[in-house]
Design a protein around this motif. Structure first.
Motif, PDB file in Angstrom:
ATOM      1  N   ALA A  26      62.193  88.808  78.043  1.00 25.54           N
ATOM      2  CA  ALA A  26      63.361  89.597  78.450  1.00 25.54           C
ATOM      3  C   ALA A  26      64.572  88.689  78.530  1.00 25.54           C
ATOM      4  O   ALA A  26      64.493  87.556  79.012  1.00 25.54           O
ATOM      5  CB  ALA A  26      63.103  90.255  79.804  1.00 25.54           C
ATOM      6  N   THR A  73      64.170  93.930  77.201  1.00 21.99           N
ATOM      7  CA  THR A  73      62.749  94.271  77.120  1.00 21.99           C
ATOM      8  C   THR A  73      61.926  93.068  76.684  1.00 21.99           C
ATOM      9  O   THR A  73      62.237  92.423  75.675  1.00 21.99           O
ATOM     10  CB  THR A  73      62.521  95.421  76.127  1.00 21.99           C
ATOM     11  OG1 THR A  73      63.223  96.576  76.574  1.00 21.99           O
ATOM     12  CG2 THR A  73      61.044  95.761  76.009  1.00 21.99           C
ATOM     13  N   TYR A 102      53.935 101.074  75.126  1.00 23.45           N
ATOM     14  CA  TYR A 102      54.843 100.552  76.135  1.00 23.45           C
ATOM     15  C   TYR A 102      54.294 100.816  77.527  1.00 23.45           C
ATOM     16  O   TYR A 102      53.846 101.928  77.832  1.00 23.45           O
ATOM     17  CB  TYR A 102      56.226 101.223  76.031  1.00 23.45           C
ATOM     18  CG  TYR A 102      56.949 100.944  74.740  1.00 23.45           C
ATOM     19  CD1 TYR A 102      57.843  99.882  74.628  1.00 23.45           C
ATOM     20  CD2 TYR A 102      56.739 101.746  73.624  1.00 23.45           C
ATOM     21  CE1 TYR A 102      58.503  99.622  73.435  1.00 23.45           C
ATOM     22  CE2 TYR A 102      57.399 101.495  72.428  1.00 23.45           C
ATOM     23  CZ  TYR A 102      58.275 100.435  72.351  1.00 23.45           C
ATOM     24  OH  TYR A 102      58.917 100.190  71.157  1.00 23.45           O
ATOM     25  N   ARG A 191      62.610 105.050  77.067  1.00 30.65           N
ATOM     26  CA  ARG A 191      63.337 105.014  78.334  1.00 30.65           C
ATOM     27  C   ARG A 191      64.076 106.338  78.584  1.00 30.65           C
ATOM     28  O   ARG A 191      64.042 106.875  79.700  1.00 30.65           O
ATOM     29  CB  ARG A 191      64.319 103.843  78.333  1.00 30.65           C
ATOM     30  CG  ARG A 191      63.650 102.474  78.368  1.00 30.65           C
ATOM     31  CD  ARG A 191      64.569 101.374  77.881  1.00 30.65           C
ATOM     32  NE  ARG A 191      65.823 101.332  78.621  1.00 30.65           N
ATOM     33  CZ  ARG A 191      66.862 100.579  78.256  1.00 30.65           C
ATOM     34  NH1 ARG A 191      66.805  99.850  77.147  1.00 30.65           N
ATOM     35  NH2 ARG A 191      67.967 100.595  78.973  1.00 30.65           N
ATOM     36  N   ASP A 204      66.532 100.103  85.061  1.00 30.73           N
ATOM     37  CA  ASP A 204      67.239 100.595  83.871  1.00 30.73           C
ATOM     38  C   ASP A 204      68.652 101.020  84.258  1.00 30.73           C
ATOM     39  O   ASP A 204      68.867 102.084  84.833  1.00 30.73           O
ATOM     40  CB  ASP A 204      66.481 101.774  83.270  1.00 30.73           C
ATOM     41  CG  ASP A 204      66.946 102.113  81.862  1.00 30.73           C
ATOM     42  OD1 ASP A 204      68.107 101.822  81.531  1.00 30.73           O
ATOM     43  OD2 ASP A 204      66.133 102.664  81.085  1.00 30.73           O
ATOM     44  N   PHE A 221      60.056  97.240  81.898  1.00 33.47           N
ATOM     45  CA  PHE A 221      59.694  97.974  80.685  1.00 33.47           C
ATOM     46  C   PHE A 221      59.199  96.956  79.665  1.00 33.47           C
ATOM     47  O   PHE A 221      59.884  95.961  79.386  1.00 33.47           O
ATOM     48  CB  PHE A 221      60.913  98.724  80.160  1.00 33.47           C
ATOM     49  CG  PHE A 221      60.653  99.591  78.959  1.00 33.47           C
ATOM     50  CD1 PHE A 221      59.941 100.776  79.092  1.00 33.47           C
ATOM     51  CD2 PHE A 221      61.119  99.239  77.706  1.00 33.47           C
ATOM     52  CE1 PHE A 221      59.709 101.590  77.994  1.00 33.47           C
ATOM     53  CE2 PHE A 221      60.890 100.034  76.603  1.00 33.47           C
ATOM     54  CZ  PHE A 221      60.181 101.220  76.754  1.00 33.47           C
TER      55      PHE A 221
END
Length: 253
Positions: A26, A73, A102, A191, A204, A221
């Motif tokens: 990430a 991500t 995911y 998402r 998010d 995520f």
């Protein structure tokens, strides 16, 4: 939003003469934005496998990247190392043989939630999409019952997110662990689809109102698994993040 850190490095999960799979951290972009940009996963892949930049993929600047992950991500990223392999992966994406899984940790009891623990699974969320919001940074799922304006602005392709499992919080826990699967992807698809049923991803800043405007939020995520056919042998392959194995039932759902 995850801060961009110049010391972030990919980890090679698997490779052969035709492709490489890496674990992208990430905070690291998948691909360069412009020529000369080296702070991205593709540039690190090219350091190890120069052939990943030696042919024309989706865009010349993206080399052999078969797909992309959002900067915030973490997860598995695939790059082809030959033109033939890239074209084969493209065909697999079009015919539904390229599967992405995911894991997401979601707010389970937000005010807009339409999800119930009694909901039969798997749950299929299917919509078209249109750019949305300030600077068109977001996407909006456009369902069959959407208004005329949204339907007019949306693309024509239908995208499906399969919600395979939802482990709802127990006791003092406040987050649900959700496993999703797609075989065709649109920007922010999973998402946005999860947010549409009231399971917005924790951290998010685009689709979870609880994190709007928070620059230090960590997006929970993860692109946890990839499944596809080997571009030469045709063997069916499955790769997963070691710390996020799929449940045994996932492939049969």
């Amino acid at each position: 939003m995850t801060d961009l850190k110049p010391d972030l490095r990919i980890s090679v999960m698997a490779s052969d003469a035709d492709f490489i799979i890496v674990d992208k951290p990430a905070g690291l972009p998948s691909a360069p934005i412009k020529e000369g940009d080296t702070h991205n996963a593709l540039s690190q892949i090219v350091e190890l496998f120069p052939s990943a930049a030696g042919f024309y993929g989706k865009k010349r600047i993206e080399g052999g990247l078969v797909h992309r992950l959002d900067t915030a991500t973490r997860g598995l990223l695939l790059a082809a190392l030959t033109q033939n392999a890239f074209e084969n992966f493209e065909k697999q994406q079009k015919n539904g043989n390229f599967i992405k899984y995911y894991f997401a940790y979601c707010d389970a009891y937000c005010a807009a939630s339409s999800f119930s623990s009694a909901q039969p699974l798997p749950l299929y969320i299917e919509s078209r999409f249109r750019p949305y919001g300030e600077g068109r940074k977001k996407v909006k799922p456009v369902f069959e019952n959407a208004g005329k304006f949204d339907r007019k602005k949306a693309g024509q392709t239908l995208y499906r997110t399969e919600v395979l499992s939802v482990n709802m919080p127990r006791g003092d826990e406040k987050k649900a662990r959700v496993l999703c699967r797609i075989n065709r992807g649109f920007r922010h698809q999973v998402r946005a689809h999860l947010a549409s049923i009231g399971l917005p991803v924790i951290g998010d800043v685009l689709y979870n109102p609880s994190y709007a405007g928070k620059t230090d939020a960590r997006l929970l995520f993860f692109a946890s698994a990839l499944q596809f056919n080997h571009p030469v042998s045709g063997e069916r392959l499955l790769y997963t993040l070691e710390d996020m194995p799929l449940p045994e039932s996932a492939e049969t759902l």
